[in-house]
Scaffold this motif. Structure first.
Motif, PDB file in Angstrom:
ATOM      1  N   SER A  22      22.010 -53.998  44.780  1.00 54.98           N
ATOM      2  CA  SER A  22      22.634 -53.066  43.834  1.00 54.98           C
ATOM      3  C   SER A  22      22.379 -51.624  44.244  1.00 54.98           C
ATOM      4  CB  SER A  22      22.090 -53.297  42.423  1.00 54.98           C
ATOM      5  OG  SER A  22      22.158 -54.647  42.092  1.00 54.98           O
ATOM      6  N   ALA A  23      21.182 -51.345  44.754  1.00 56.37           N
ATOM      7  CA  ALA A  23      20.841 -49.966  45.124  1.00 56.37           C
ATOM      8  C   ALA A  23      21.703 -49.488  46.289  1.00 56.37           C
ATOM      9  CB  ALA A  23      19.364 -49.875  45.484  1.00 56.37           C
ATOM     10  N   PHE A  24      21.816 -50.312  47.336  1.00 57.50           N
ATOM     11  CA  PHE A  24      22.642 -49.908  48.482  1.00 57.50           C
ATOM     12  C   PHE A  24      24.103 -49.756  48.059  1.00 57.50           C
ATOM     13  CE2 PHE A  24      19.207 -51.601  51.315  1.00 57.50           C
ATOM     14  CZ  PHE A  24      19.009 -50.432  52.043  1.00 57.50           C
ATOM     15  N   THR A  25      24.586 -50.733  47.266  1.00 60.48           N
ATOM     16  CA  THR A  25      25.980 -50.672  46.822  1.00 60.48           C
ATOM     17  C   THR A  25      26.225 -49.398  46.019  1.00 60.48           C
ATOM     18  OG1 THR A  25      26.068 -53.076  46.721  1.00 60.48           O
ATOM     19  CG2 THR A  25      27.759 -51.878  45.526  1.00 60.48           C
ATOM     20  N   THR A  26      25.311 -49.068  45.099  1.00 60.30           N
ATOM     21  CA  THR A  26      25.483 -47.898  44.256  1.00 60.30           C
ATOM     22  C   THR A  26      25.541 -46.622  45.104  1.00 60.30           C
ATOM     23  OG1 THR A  26      24.364 -48.991  42.454  1.00 60.30           O
ATOM     24  CG2 THR A  26      24.478 -46.600  42.344  1.00 60.30           C
ATOM     25  N   LEU A 148      26.076 -44.424  35.861  1.00 58.61           N
ATOM     26  CA  LEU A 148      25.116 -45.427  35.369  1.00 58.61           C
ATOM     27  C   LEU A 148      25.842 -46.686  34.895  1.00 58.61           C
ATOM     28  CD1 LEU A 148      22.491 -43.318  33.393  1.00 58.61           C
ATOM     29  CD2 LEU A 148      22.156 -44.532  35.539  1.00 58.61           C
ATOM     30  N   ASN A 149      26.987 -46.501  34.230  1.00 57.66           N
ATOM     31  CA  ASN A 149      27.776 -47.661  33.805  1.00 57.66           C
ATOM     32  C   ASN A 149      28.236 -48.468  35.013  1.00 57.66           C
ATOM     33  OD1 ASN A 149      27.611 -47.471  31.044  1.00 57.66           O
ATOM     34  ND2 ASN A 149      29.312 -46.037  30.899  1.00 57.66           N
ATOM     35  N   MET A 150      28.584 -47.743  36.093  1.00 57.48           N
ATOM     36  CA  MET A 150      28.962 -48.428  37.330  1.00 57.48           C
ATOM     37  C   MET A 150      27.778 -49.242  37.851  1.00 57.48           C
ATOM     38  SD  MET A 150      28.462 -48.063  40.897  1.00 57.48           S
ATOM     39  CE  MET A 150      28.020 -46.361  41.109  1.00 57.48           C
ATOM     40  N   LEU A 151      26.584 -48.648  37.796  1.00 57.92           N
ATOM     41  CA  LEU A 151      25.385 -49.348  38.272  1.00 57.92           C
ATOM     42  C   LEU A 151      25.175 -50.660  37.508  1.00 57.92           C
ATOM     43  CD1 LEU A 151      22.687 -49.592  39.817  1.00 57.92           C
ATOM     44  CD2 LEU A 151      21.679 -48.038  38.167  1.00 57.92           C
ATOM     45  N   ILE A 152      25.402 -50.615  36.177  1.00 52.81           N
ATOM     46  CA  ILE A 152      25.274 -51.833  35.366  1.00 52.81           C
ATOM     47  C   ILE A 152      26.269 -52.888  35.861  1.00 52.81           C
ATOM     48  CG2 ILE A 152      25.617 -52.803  33.053  1.00 52.81           C
ATOM     49  CD1 ILE A 152      24.703 -50.031  31.980  1.00 52.81           C
ATOM     50  N   GLY A 153      27.504 -52.452  36.079  1.00 51.44           N
ATOM     51  CA  GLY A 153      28.525 -53.366  36.585  1.00 51.44           C
ATOM     52  C   GLY A 153      28.135 -53.948  37.940  1.00 51.44           C
ATOM     53  N   VAL A 154      27.567 -53.101  38.797  1.00 53.75           N
ATOM     54  CA  VAL A 154      27.178 -53.562  40.133  1.00 53.75           C
ATOM     55  C   VAL A 154      26.078 -54.621  40.037  1.00 53.75           C
ATOM     56  CG1 VAL A 154      25.999 -52.872  42.256  1.00 53.75           C
ATOM     57  CG2 VAL A 154      27.910 -51.527  41.408  1.00 53.75           C
ATOM     58  N   ILE A 155      25.088 -54.397  39.173  1.00 56.32           N
ATOM     59  CA  ILE A 155      23.997 -55.377  39.041  1.00 56.32           C
ATOM     60  C   ILE A 155      24.570 -56.717  38.581  1.00 56.32           C
ATOM     61  CG2 ILE A 155      21.884 -55.971  37.790  1.00 56.32           C
ATOM     62  CD1 ILE A 155      21.285 -52.958  37.630  1.00 56.32           C
ATOM     63  N   ARG A 229      36.173 -51.427  32.341  1.00 56.78           N
ATOM     64  CA  ARG A 229      35.244 -52.379  31.828  1.00 56.78           C
ATOM     65  C   ARG A 229      34.006 -52.288  32.679  1.00 56.78           C
ATOM     66  NH1 ARG A 229      36.703 -57.524  31.930  1.00 56.78           N
ATOM     67  NH2 ARG A 229      38.051 -57.226  30.205  1.00 56.78           N
ATOM     68  N   LEU A 230      32.941 -52.751  32.135  1.00 52.25           N
ATOM     69  CA  LEU A 230      31.714 -52.655  32.902  1.00 52.25           C
ATOM     70  C   LEU A 230      31.711 -53.686  34.022  1.00 52.25           C
ATOM     71  CD1 LEU A 230      29.212 -52.133  29.987  1.00 52.25           C
ATOM     72  CD2 LEU A 230      30.313 -50.429  31.404  1.00 52.25           C
ATOM     73  N   ALA A 231      32.361 -54.785  33.758  1.00 50.69           N
ATOM     74  CA  ALA A 231      32.398 -55.809  34.762  1.00 50.69           C
ATOM     75  C   ALA A 231      33.783 -55.886  35.361  1.00 50.69           C
ATOM     76  CB  ALA A 231      32.036 -57.144  34.167  1.00 50.69           C
ATOM     77  N   PRO A 232      34.045 -56.264  36.163  1.00 47.97           N
ATOM     78  CA  PRO A 232      35.238 -56.419  36.670  1.00 47.97           C
ATOM     79  C   PRO A 232      35.675 -57.313  36.293  1.00 47.97           C
ATOM     80  CG  PRO A 232      34.042 -57.595  37.527  1.00 47.97           C
ATOM     81  CD  PRO A 232      33.378 -56.982  36.498  1.00 47.97           C
ATOM     82  N   GLN A 233      35.614 -56.878  35.788  1.00 41.05           N
ATOM     83  CA  GLN A 233      35.827 -57.011  35.642  1.00 41.05           C
ATOM     84  C   GLN A 233      35.852 -57.379  35.847  1.00 41.05           C
ATOM     85  OE1 GLN A 233      36.227 -55.478  35.525  1.00 41.05           O
ATOM     86  NE2 GLN A 233      36.178 -55.392  35.385  1.00 41.05           N
TER      87      GLN A 233
ATOM     88  N   PRO B  59      25.470 -61.388  33.518  1.00 38.75           N
ATOM     89  CA  PRO B  59      26.674 -61.629  34.319  1.00 38.75           C
ATOM     90  C   PRO B  59      27.464 -62.821  33.797  1.00 38.75           C
ATOM     91  CG  PRO B  59      24.754 -61.379  35.746  1.00 38.75           C
ATOM     92  CD  PRO B  59      24.250 -61.406  34.343  1.00 38.75           C
ATOM     93  N   GLN B  60      28.802 -62.734  33.880  1.00 36.21           N
ATOM     94  CA  GLN B  60      29.659 -63.837  33.421  1.00 36.21           C
ATOM     95  C   GLN B  60      29.319 -65.140  34.135  1.00 36.21           C
ATOM     96  OE1 GLN B  60      31.652 -60.862  34.503  1.00 36.21           O
ATOM     97  NE2 GLN B  60      33.443 -60.879  33.168  1.00 36.21           N
TER      98      GLN B  60
END
Lengths: 236, 213
Positions: A22-26, A148-155, A229-233, B59-60
């Motif tokens: 998650s850290a590298f991706t962020t 930060l919301n993106m980071l949540i989605g990434v995790i 959305r936080l997740a990809p959605q 996560p889903q």
């Protein structure tokens, strides 16, 4: 209790991989989204069209599909070059997540009046200096909550990397299930770990949103639109 | 080659089924959550807040594993497609509830007072006065969430549901037709989701100008 402790000891190894992933991706997503959003507001049309095309295209492809395609299509070649599935996952997550974050950043950049660009140009600043000295310092603070919301989605989305054999925490849990035959308990522990990891970040994001007045009043309505959305959605 | 194409298309139908099912679950459960929150009973509020936080943090894929493998181990075996519909629908409901809640806020409070003064109960005011007026405001975000679900439906592949990505994965490892599979799946997703996303953006813009006029 000792059983839980031994599970946690095993899961901790996977959790570290999840955090690294998650850290590298962020990090890469912030850089790539910034560049994309600058392209999206560029004066030069081809650049604008390319950025819009990237965002539209990548937002219509499921993240899991991207991961699987990277793995099947590039996995063998990349393994030959010494690139592991971990980095394929970082690449796929970054490419996907940037398409969403770039749109949010674009909105933030558009909030800066055009006259500031003109004023900077009239002072003899070039494009790069204008961005570095005038534009970025102003968008840094309002950009934090959405990042930060993106980071949540990434995790959350990094759990999908388990499906291309990256030994992050979800895969570690799945392996643990195959040894203990206790899917309910193991996956509940896993869910709790994600919750503990994400909760402080969501609280911080919410606090900052309130602080900067984003998400309150008129922001409320734009938030739903700009922040899919936080997740990809789900994004996913 | 044509066998692969036909197989992928059949997978696409399953994907559509999962996404539609999850969408219904999410739309109904989201409304229920929003109504409960609006009625504002303290214990319900706490339960609802913790549920929302949990659904937004887990996560889903993990929710799906809990429903499919977790429930299976305690004797409640559901098939992979139904597990995916429930998992994705429930996870999405946390967001859908927000859309309804934002929609409720577009109705001026004075209308509720007017409703009360006519002798309607809190629930009556909500269902007969507030909810009908919020429908145009929740349609675009709900459509967005359908587009999102079309994409997250691919997660069902992780529990072996024969949706498009699962079949694609099999085809890639069986026949090695990687380029063909990637092209078809990406092509289908772009063709289906891009116009939908565009349409939603147009609807939102119209709605906003309508709301401001």
């Amino acid at each position: 209790m000792s059983q839980l402790a031994s599970w946690l000891a095993i899961l901790a190894g996977g959790l570290i991989v999840t955090i690294k992933l998650s850290a590298f991706t962020t990090l890469f997503t912030i850089v790539w989204s910034t560049l994309l959003s600058l392209c999206a507001i560029s004066q030069w049309r081809p650049l604008r069209v390319a950025a819009a095309l990237y965002n539209d295209l990548l937002r219509s492809i499921p993240l899991l599909a991207l991961l699987i395609f990277f793995y099947y299509g590039l996995g063998r070649i990349m393994a030959g070059l010494g690139v592991s599935a971990f980095w394929l996952a970082v690449a796929a997550l970054t490419i996907n997540e940037s398409a969403y974050l770039a749109e949010v950043y674009r909105g933030t950049l558009l909030a800066i009046p055009q006259t500031q660009w003109e004023a900077a140009a009239s002072l003899g600043l070039g494009w790069a200096s204008t961005v570095r000295l005038v534009i970025l310092p102003q968008v840094l603070a309002p950009g934090v909550p959405s990042t930060l919301n993106m980071l949540i989605g990434v995790i959350k989305n990094s759990s999908l990397a388990s499906l291309i054999a990256v030994n992050e925490v979800t895969l570690t849990a799945t392996i643990l299930v195959s040894q203990t035959f206790e899917p309910m308990q193991v996956y509940l522990v896993l869910a709790a770990l994600y919750l503990i990891l994400i909760l402080p970040i969501s609280l911080l994001a919410r606090w900052l949103e309130r602080r900067f007045g984003i998400g309150a009043g008129m922001g409320e309505e734009t938030q739903g639109a700009a922040e899919p959305r936080l997740a990809p959605q789900a994004g996913a | 080659m044509s066998a692969t194409v036909a197989d992928l298309l059949r997978g696409g139908v399953v994907t559509l089924k999962i996404a539609s099912g999850a969408w219904v679950v999410s739309a109904v459960l989201g409304l229920a959550l929003a109504v409960l929150q609006d009625l504002g009973l303290a214990p319900v509020k706490i339960f609802q807040a913790s549920l929302t936080i949990t659904l937004r943090s887990v996560p889903q894929l993990v929710i799906l594993y809990l429903l499919y493998f977790g429930l299976g181990a305690v004797g409640i075996q559901i098939n992979s497609i139904l597990a995916a519909i429930l998992a994705l629908g429930v996870a999405d409901a946390a967001f859908t509830a927000e859309y309804y809640r934002a929609g409720f806020m577009t109705v001026p409070w004075t209308q509720r007072e007017a409703g009360f003064s006519l002798g309607l109960s809190r629930m009556g005011v909500l269902m007969r006065v507030v909810v009908p007026q919020t429908i145009p405001f929740v349609v675009p975000p709900l459509l967005n969430s359908f587009v999102g679900l079309l994409k997250t439906a691919t997660l069902a592949a992780a529990v072996g549901a024969p949706e498009i990505l699962y079949r694609g994965q099999n085809a890639m490892s069986r026949t090695g037709e990687i380029v063909l599979v990637v092209t078809i799946i990406m092509g289908l997703y772009v063709v289906v989701t891009m116009p939908l996303t565009r349409a939603v953006a147009v609807m939102e813009r119209r709605l906003r100008s309508y709301a401001h006029s």
